[in-house]
Scaffold this motif. Sequence first.
Motif, PDB file in Angstrom:
ATOM      1  N   LEU A  17       0.850  -1.192   0.000  1.00 19.13           N
ATOM      2  CA  LEU A  17       0.000   0.000   0.000  1.00 19.13           C
ATOM      3  C   LEU A  17       0.881   1.236   0.000  1.00 19.13           C
ATOM      4  O   LEU A  17       1.737   1.405   0.876  1.00 19.13           O
ATOM      5  CB  LEU A  17      -0.904  -0.007   1.232  1.00 19.13           C
ATOM      6  N   ARG A  18       0.667   2.120  -0.976  1.00 20.91           N
ATOM      7  CA  ARG A  18       1.482   3.326  -1.113  1.00 20.91           C
ATOM      8  C   ARG A  18       0.577   4.562  -1.102  1.00 20.91           C
ATOM      9  O   ARG A  18      -0.556   4.505  -1.580  1.00 20.91           O
ATOM     10  CB  ARG A  18       2.311   3.286  -2.399  1.00 20.91           C
ATOM     11  N   ALA A  25       2.175  15.368  -9.210  1.00 16.73           N
ATOM     12  CA  ALA A  25       3.536  14.990  -9.625  1.00 16.73           C
ATOM     13  C   ALA A  25       3.987  13.752  -8.866  1.00 16.73           C
ATOM     14  O   ALA A  25       4.612  12.847  -9.447  1.00 16.73           O
ATOM     15  CB  ALA A  25       4.496  16.154  -9.385  1.00 16.73           C
ATOM     16  N   ALA A  26       3.676  13.689  -7.567  1.00 15.09           N
ATOM     17  CA  ALA A  26       4.019  12.494  -6.783  1.00 15.09           C
ATOM     18  C   ALA A  26       3.230  11.291  -7.263  1.00 15.09           C
ATOM     19  O   ALA A  26       3.758  10.167  -7.318  1.00 15.09           O
ATOM     20  CB  ALA A  26       3.748  12.751  -5.305  1.00 15.09           C
ATOM     21  N   ALA A  27       1.959  11.506  -7.621  1.00 14.23           N
ATOM     22  CA  ALA A  27       1.141  10.403  -8.140  1.00 14.23           C
ATOM     23  C   ALA A  27       1.747   9.837  -9.414  1.00 14.23           C
ATOM     24  O   ALA A  27       1.736   8.608  -9.621  1.00 14.23           O
ATOM     25  CB  ALA A  27      -0.280  10.894  -8.403  1.00 14.23           C
ATOM     26  N   GLN A  28       2.267  10.687 -10.264  1.00 12.70           N
ATOM     27  CA  GLN A  28       2.887  10.225 -11.510  1.00 12.70           C
ATOM     28  C   GLN A  28       4.104   9.346 -11.239  1.00 12.70           C
ATOM     29  O   GLN A  28       4.415   8.450 -12.024  1.00 12.70           O
ATOM     30  CB  GLN A  28       3.260  11.430 -12.368  1.00 12.70           C
ATOM     31  N   GLN A  29       4.769   9.593 -10.128  1.00 13.46           N
ATOM     32  CA  GLN A  29       5.920   8.767  -9.760  1.00 13.46           C
ATOM     33  C   GLN A  29       5.491   7.461  -9.100  1.00 13.46           C
ATOM     34  O   GLN A  29       6.115   6.417  -9.300  1.00 13.46           O
ATOM     35  CB  GLN A  29       6.834   9.553  -8.804  1.00 13.46           C
ATOM     36  N   ILE A  60     -11.051  18.952  -4.458  1.00  9.96           N
ATOM     37  CA  ILE A  60     -11.561  18.074  -5.501  1.00  9.96           C
ATOM     38  C   ILE A  60     -10.363  17.468  -6.218  1.00  9.96           C
ATOM     39  O   ILE A  60      -9.509  18.199  -6.732  1.00  9.96           O
ATOM     40  CB  ILE A  60     -12.455  18.844  -6.495  1.00  9.96           C
ATOM     41  N   ASN A  61     -10.295  16.162  -6.236  1.00  7.66           N
ATOM     42  CA  ASN A  61      -9.133  15.492  -6.823  1.00  7.66           C
ATOM     43  C   ASN A  61      -9.271  15.362  -8.341  1.00  7.66           C
ATOM     44  O   ASN A  61     -10.388  15.238  -8.863  1.00  7.66           O
ATOM     45  CB  ASN A  61      -8.935  14.116  -6.186  1.00  7.66           C
ATOM     46  N   PRO A  62      -8.155  15.350  -9.064  1.00  5.53           N
ATOM     47  CA  PRO A  62      -8.170  15.276 -10.532  1.00  5.53           C
ATOM     48  C   PRO A  62      -8.403  13.847 -11.018  1.00  5.53           C
ATOM     49  O   PRO A  62      -7.483  13.157 -11.467  1.00  5.53           O
ATOM     50  CB  PRO A  62      -6.771  15.787 -10.909  1.00  5.53           C
ATOM     51  N   ILE A  63      -9.634  13.397 -10.936  1.00  6.88           N
ATOM     52  CA  ILE A  63      -9.952  11.994 -11.214  1.00  6.88           C
ATOM     53  C   ILE A  63      -9.607  11.604 -12.653  1.00  6.88           C
ATOM     54  O   ILE A  63      -9.069  10.519 -12.897  1.00  6.88           O
ATOM     55  CB  ILE A  63     -11.439  11.707 -10.915  1.00  6.88           C
ATOM     56  N   GLN A  64      -9.916  12.460 -13.609  1.00 10.60           N
ATOM     57  CA  GLN A  64      -9.613  12.106 -15.001  1.00 10.60           C
ATOM     58  C   GLN A  64      -8.128  11.855 -15.215  1.00 10.60           C
ATOM     59  O   GLN A  64      -7.747  10.886 -15.876  1.00 10.60           O
ATOM     60  CB  GLN A  64     -10.105  13.208 -15.940  1.00 10.60           C
ATOM     61  N   GLN A  65      -7.294  12.711 -14.649  1.00  7.69           N
ATOM     62  CA  GLN A  65      -5.847  12.524 -14.808  1.00  7.69           C
ATOM     63  C   GLN A  65      -5.367  11.265 -14.094  1.00  7.69           C
ATOM     64  O   GLN A  65      -4.525  10.522 -14.613  1.00  7.69           O
ATOM     65  CB  GLN A  65      -5.086  13.745 -14.268  1.00  7.69           C
ATOM     66  N   LEU A  66      -5.896  11.016 -12.904  1.00  8.57           N
ATOM     67  CA  LEU A  66      -5.513   9.817 -12.164  1.00  8.57           C
ATOM     68  C   LEU A  66      -5.985   8.555 -12.880  1.00  8.57           C
ATOM     69  O   LEU A  66      -5.275   7.545 -12.910  1.00  8.57           O
ATOM     70  CB  LEU A  66      -6.080   9.874 -10.748  1.00  8.57           C
ATOM     71  N   ALA A  67      -7.183   8.618 -13.458  1.00 14.58           N
ATOM     72  CA  ALA A  67      -7.677   7.464 -14.215  1.00 14.58           C
ATOM     73  C   ALA A  67      -6.783   7.187 -15.415  1.00 14.58           C
ATOM     74  O   ALA A  67      -6.463   6.027 -15.718  1.00 14.58           O
ATOM     75  CB  ALA A  67      -9.118   7.712 -14.664  1.00 14.58           C
ATOM     76  N   HIS A  81      -1.012   2.171 -16.977  1.00 17.92           N
ATOM     77  CA  HIS A  81      -0.193   1.108 -16.377  1.00 17.92           C
ATOM     78  C   HIS A  81      -1.004  -0.165 -16.124  1.00 17.92           C
ATOM     79  O   HIS A  81      -0.554  -1.055 -15.394  1.00 17.92           O
ATOM     80  CB  HIS A  81       0.425   1.603 -15.075  1.00 17.92           C
ATOM     81  N   GLY A  82      -2.202  -0.249 -16.706  1.00 17.55           N
ATOM     82  CA  GLY A  82      -3.010  -1.455 -16.584  1.00 17.55           C
ATOM     83  C   GLY A  82      -3.728  -1.600 -15.265  1.00 17.55           C
ATOM     84  O   GLY A  82      -4.213  -2.700 -14.939  1.00 17.55           O
TER      85      GLY A  82
END
Length: 414
Positions: free
Chosen positions: A140-141, A154-158, A179-186, A192-193
């Motif tokens: 879990l990260r 930026a941390a999420a991308q890493q 409000i979190n950037p759901i589209q970008q996170l999705a 990455h599958g």
Amino acid sequence: MDKLEQIRADFPILQQTVNEEPLVYLDNAATAQRPTPVLERVRQFYQTDNANVHRGVHTLAQRATTAYETARQKVQHFLHAAAPEEIIFTRGCTEALNLVAATYGRTHLQAGDEIVISVAEHHSNLIPWQQLAHQTGARLRYIGLTATGELDLAAAQQLINDHTKLVAVAHATNVLGTINPIQQLAALAHAHGAVIVVDGAQAVPHMPVDVQALDADFYAFSGHKLMAPTGIGVLYGKAALLADMPPYQYGGEMISAVHQQTSTWAAAPYKFEAGTPNIAGAIGLGAAIDYLQTIGMAQIAAHEQQLVAQALPALLQIEGLTVYGPHDPAQHTGVIAFNLVGLHPHDLATALDMEGIAVRAGHHCAQPLMEYLGVSATARASFYLYNTAAEAAALVAAVQKAKEFFHLGTGEIK
């Protein structure tokens, strides 16, 4: 917002005094109040149509089934899901998230895989993944926050990489009001599958939500936060994912055929709805959606933004008050968490209650976030469609009054 007085008239509970003061209900992030049309629809069901669903051919059973499945269709259209079969009724957002962890999670994760969540998650969107990691050997990260209390993209991308199998985040946080950037996170997860699971409990009641535009694989919310009865919630899941998932519970309603040694399951959503469902809760949820749509979700979001734009800057002007999360009202939902130096949040909430103002105090089921912020608890005010500018002003005045009453200075809340 237009017709605000008319809207407030639909909520008899608001027309009372608390401690000899007019009630100012600002605990909407915990649960919303119910308007008369929702209460009446539930009463009507029990008085005229009460029967079990899917099992009977008599008139009441047919009426109950029609009402229950109509509610499913209302949720589908409300979320802009592709089909009603993608809508599963649960007991709440918590059960919906546990359903994903217990079915999709246990069949798709193994040792060496990674689950990525944010440090600002409600326990309901943290503990299921924590326990899934323990059970499967996955890791879990956590995604951290920026200095302004927003998710660190930026941390999420890493963090999200080829080892990631599942990303779980809130659409809107229950403490910081971000409000979190759901589209970008999705997009990151899918590149990455991985799949993305979205906790929409603090978003669905307050803003338009389109699960297809967000490209969420799973999206969960609770009915009671959008003025429906307690004990009803929703899990949206993409049809292909639901078709491949095993049942969550076993018994009546969820079967296709049962023999002495073997059984087969119904198709989604029914294979995830074992036993007699919360029929009245689902019908009440449908009525709440009807009520919200007569006002308009965009209008509700704009109204809450106006209240935050009034209250947040005024609170920030109070010396010794710390507001957590973004200080820009435009980047904020109707949730505002704060502390007043020298006064425990529970004592501050009690002082506000003496003024008739209901807020929440505590860790808000987000203890890792409290640790991250370096505090044990906060006070939290949260607005909804029936709150007024006068109530926002009353909140600010009551906080200032509490400060003066306790002769508080300045410093840092610990």
